[in-house]
Structures are given as structure tokens and as C-alpha cells.
Scaffold this motif. Structure first.
Motif, short mmCIF file in Angstrom:
data_model
loop_
_atom_site.label_atom_id
_atom_site.label_comp_id
_atom_site.label_asym_id
_atom_site.label_seq_id
_atom_site.Cartn_x
_atom_site.Cartn_y
_atom_site.Cartn_z
N ASN A 1 0.85 -1.19 0.00
CA ASN A 1 0.00 0.00 0.00
C ASN A 1 0.89 1.24 0.00
N ILE A 2 1.14 1.77 -1.20
CA ILE A 2 2.04 2.91 -1.35
C ILE A 2 1.22 4.20 -1.33
N ILE A 3 1.72 5.17 -0.59
CA ILE A 3 1.09 6.49 -0.55
C ILE A 3 2.17 7.53 -0.79
N SER A 4 1.92 8.46 -1.68
CA SER A 4 2.93 9.48 -2.02
C SER A 4 3.12 10.44 -0.85
N TYR A 5 4.23 11.14 -0.89
CA TYR A 5 4.54 12.11 0.17
C TYR A 5 3.44 13.17 0.31
N PRO A 6 3.01 13.82 -0.80
CA PRO A 6 1.93 14.82 -0.66
C PRO A 6 0.62 14.21 -0.15
N GLU A 7 0.28 13.01 -0.63
CA GLU A 7 -0.96 12.36 -0.18
C GLU A 7 -0.88 12.03 1.31
N CYS A 8 0.28 11.59 1.76
CA CYS A 8 0.47 11.25 3.16
C CYS A 8 0.30 12.48 4.05
N MET A 9 0.91 13.59 3.65
CA MET A 9 0.80 14.81 4.44
C MET A 9 -0.63 15.37 4.41
N THR A 10 -1.30 15.21 3.27
CA THR A 10 -2.69 15.67 3.16
C THR A 10 -3.60 14.84 4.06
N GLN A 11 -3.38 13.52 4.07
CA GLN A 11 -4.18 12.66 4.94
C GLN A 11 -3.96 13.02 6.41
N LEU A 12 -2.70 13.22 6.78
CA LEU A 12 -2.39 13.62 8.16
C LEU A 12 -3.06 14.93 8.51
N TYR A 13 -3.02 15.89 7.59
CA TYR A 13 -3.57 17.22 7.86
C TYR A 13 -5.08 17.15 8.14
N ASN B 1 14.32 4.71 6.43
CA ASN B 1 13.29 3.75 6.05
C ASN B 1 11.97 4.48 5.73
N LYS B 2 11.32 4.11 4.63
CA LYS B 2 10.08 4.76 4.23
C LYS B 2 8.85 3.90 4.54
N VAL B 3 9.05 2.85 5.33
CA VAL B 3 7.94 1.98 5.72
C VAL B 3 7.29 2.51 6.99
N VAL B 4 6.02 2.91 6.90
CA VAL B 4 5.27 3.47 8.03
C VAL B 4 4.55 2.34 8.75
N ASN B 5 4.90 2.11 10.00
CA ASN B 5 4.31 1.02 10.78
C ASN B 5 2.93 1.43 11.31
N HIS B 6 2.02 1.64 10.36
CA HIS B 6 0.65 2.05 10.72
C HIS B 6 -0.23 1.82 9.49
N TYR B 7 -1.56 1.99 9.68
CA TYR B 7 -2.46 1.84 8.54
C TYR B 7 -2.87 3.19 7.95
N PHE B 8 -2.35 4.28 8.50
CA PHE B 8 -2.51 5.60 7.90
C PHE B 8 -1.36 6.48 8.35
N CYS B 9 -1.24 7.65 7.76
CA CYS B 9 -0.15 8.56 8.09
C CYS B 9 -0.47 9.30 9.38
N ASP B 10 0.12 8.85 10.46
CA ASP B 10 -0.08 9.45 11.78
C ASP B 10 1.23 10.09 12.24
N LEU B 11 1.15 10.90 13.27
CA LEU B 11 2.30 11.68 13.69
C LEU B 11 3.48 10.83 14.15
N PHE B 12 3.28 10.01 15.17
CA PHE B 12 4.39 9.26 15.75
C PHE B 12 5.05 8.30 14.77
N PRO B 13 4.29 7.54 13.98
CA PRO B 13 4.95 6.66 13.00
C PRO B 13 5.80 7.41 12.00
N LEU B 14 5.35 8.62 11.60
CA LEU B 14 6.14 9.42 10.67
C LEU B 14 7.36 10.02 11.35
N LEU B 15 7.20 10.44 12.60
CA LEU B 15 8.34 11.00 13.32
C LEU B 15 9.45 9.97 13.50
N GLU B 16 9.08 8.71 13.65
CA GLU B 16 10.08 7.65 13.80
C GLU B 16 10.96 7.49 12.57
#
Length: 313
Positions: free
Chosen positions: A99-111, A180-195
Motif C-alpha cells: 500500500n504505497i502512498i505518495s509524500y503529498p498524499e500522506c501529508m494531506t491525509q495527516l492534515y 526507512n520509508k515503511v510506516v508502521n501504521h495503517y494511515f499517516c499518523d504523527l508518531f509513526p512518521l516522526l520515527e
């Protein structure tokens, strides 16, 4: 202006060597993919139908145009948006190999996730205050909860959501993601991205703790105070049936509040180094998926609306 600034900052070429992320999902066990897909698809359908149905019902029924139902409409809208920002992408985790999500899509989902998560925190507090005024000060209710007051309270809820989300997302966009660009979550959340950041995240963690305390603890304390006064007033009701209806009316709101604030506090009111992402994912399921469908069902129960209307007459 906010969206223009964010769109400029979302250009990964200027801030990060990572152009996309891979979402791990809720589980990596193949035998659970299909059952979980069907389960969460069913939950999402019920959430969407329930919340849109509630908005339509209240909008078309003139006798339901009261402050209580005005807040219910807004809570239904927040729950619908909150679930829609997260669940469709989550469902893709169960049917795709990666499940690949682009950088802009990830930040938009988080926002947008943060906007509606923060807005829900404060909307639940506003609804608790509305019930407090209706039950404890019924003679002053029409003055205290006038149309203009309700409108300004609702706008305040959305403004707090936008401000909090903009701060979090803005500071996150300043970080470099070069590991590493693998996010240990099912959506773009703060802590998984900060890691995943290879920049210093000290300021980001402080912001998470501070803003989470403001957006979670402050509304929770306001709700607690409201219900202390509400319960005190209910205990003075002479009729056993009246007390039973009053407690039944408040129980669904209290349980939803407990699950939502409890799971959100578990995820955000601790440093990311202490938090386990696997446990955090389970906790996130409650406030992103379970609470919206629970509130969708409870809001559509005729008994709850009928019982609540007792206090507005």
C-alpha cells in the motif's frame, strides 16, 4: 493562504529524499486480510449511511432544528469526514500487496485527519456543555444556547482543529525523511512518521505533548465537570423513571467520550520512544473507526433523541 503554504511545503524535492511511503497496515498476516477487509468495509458503510442519514433527517425535519440537533449534525459531519479520511486507504491495505502512498498524499491525509480528530475532541465537549445547560439551567437554555452562540461555538471547534493541524503538519513538513520509508501504521499518523525522520524531532514531540494535552485533557475535564453537575441534577429528580431515562440518555455519550479520549490519550500523551506502534495501531482503531460507527448508531436511536427532547421543552 494555509493551503497554498502547505502545498508549497509538500514538495518533497525541497525537504526530503523520500517521495512515497509504504503503509504496513493493521496486520501482516495473510489469513486475516480478507476477514478484516470485510469487517471494516461493513463498519465504514454503516458509519457513512448512519451519519449522512442523520444529517439528512435533521435537515429535513423542522421540529429537530434545535441546538442539540445542530450539534448532532456537526458531530455527524465530523465523524463522516474523520472515517472517510482514514478507512478507504486502510481498506486498500487488505487487498494490495504494497500500500504505497505518495509524500503529498500522506501529508494531506495527516492534515485532514488531525483537523477532524481535534474538532471531535472539542465538539464532544461543546455537546456536554449543551446538555449541562439543558438539564441544570433549563429556564435560561434559550438565552444561553441561542443560534449565534451555537454558531460561534461550532466555528470555534473547527478553527481549533485547523490551527492545531496546521501547526503539527507545518512542523512535520520541515523534517527530512531519508531513512526507512515503511510506516508502521495503517494511515499517516504523527508518531509513526516522526520515527522515520532523520532530523531532530524534539520540537515535534514537545508540540505533540503540549497540543494533545490542550486538545484532549482540556475538553475531557470540561466534559467531566459538566457531567458532575448533570448527575447531581439527575439525582434530584424524584421520579425513578425520570432518573432512569436521564442516565440512559447520557450513557451513550459518556461511553463514546471514554473510548475516544482514552484511546487518543494512550496514543498521544506519551513520548514516541515509549509508545509501541503495534499497540498504538490497535488504540487508533478505536478513535478512528469504532467511535464513529458507535456514535452513528447511538445518534440514530429514536429513544435517545426522544428522551433528550424532554430537557429541551
Amino acid at each position: 493562504v494555509i493551503f497554498l503554504s502547505l502545498s508549497r511545503m509538500m514538495d518533497p524535492g525541497n525537504h526530503s529524499s523520500v517521495t512515497e511511503f509504504i503503509l504496513v497496515g493493521l496486520t501482516e498476516q495473510p489469513q486475516l486480510q480478507l476477514p478484516l477487509f470485510l469487517l471494516f468495509l461493513g463498519i465504514y458503510v454503516v458509519t457513512v449511511v448512519g451519519n449522512l442519514g442523520m444529517i439528512t433527517l435533521i435537515g429535513l425535519s423542522s421540529h429537530l432544528h434545535t441546538p442539540m440537533h445542530y450539534f448532532l449534525i456537526n458531530l455527524s459531519f465530523i465523524d463522516f469526514c474523520h472515517s472517510t479520511v482514514i478507512t478507504p486507504k486502510m481498506l486498500m491495505n487488505f487487498v494490495t500487496e504494497k500500500n504505497i502512498i505518495s509524500y503529498p498524499e500522506c501529508m494531506t491525509q495527516l492534515y485532514f485527519f488531525l483537523i477532524f480528530a481535534i474538532a471531535e475532541c472539542h465538539m464532544l465537549a461543546v455537546m456536554a456543555y449543551d446538555r449541562y445547560v439543558a438539564i441544570c439551567n433549563p429556564l435560561l437554555y434559550n438565552i444561553t444556547m441561542s443560534y449565534h452562540i451555537c454558531f460561534f461555538l461550532t466555528m470555534g471547534v473547527y478553527i481549533l482543529g485547523i490551527i492545531g493541524s496546521t501547526i503539527h503538519t507545518g512542523f512535520l513538513l520541515r523534517l527530512l525523511f531519508c531513512k526507512n520509508k515503511v510506516v508502521n501504521h495503517y494511515f499517516c499518523d504523527l508518531f509513526p512518521l516522526l520515527e522515520l525522520s532523520c532530523s531532530s524531532i524534539y520540537v515535534n514531540e514537545l508540540l505533540v505533548i503540549f497540543l494533545s494535552a490542550f486538545n484532549i485533557l482540556t475538553p475531557a475535564l470540561a466534559i467531566l465537570a459538566s457531567y458532575i453537575f448533570i448527575i447531581s441534577s439527575i439525582l434530584h429528580i424524584r421520579s425513578t423513571e425520570g432518573r432512569s431515562k436521564a442516565f440512559g440518555t447520557c450513557s451513550s455519550h459518556i461511553s463514546a467520550v471514554a473510548v475516544f479520549y482514552g484511546s487518543a490519550a494512550f496514543m498521544y500523551l506519551q513520548p514516541s520512544s515509549v509508545s509501541s506502534m503495534d499497540r498504538g495501531k490497535v488504540s487508533s482503531v478505536f478513535y478512528t473507526i469504532i467511535v464513529p460507527i458507535y456514535q452513528s448508531i447511538s445518534k440514530t436511536q429514536k429513544t435517545e433523541i426522544k428522551d433528550l427532547e424532554i430537557y429541551y421543552k
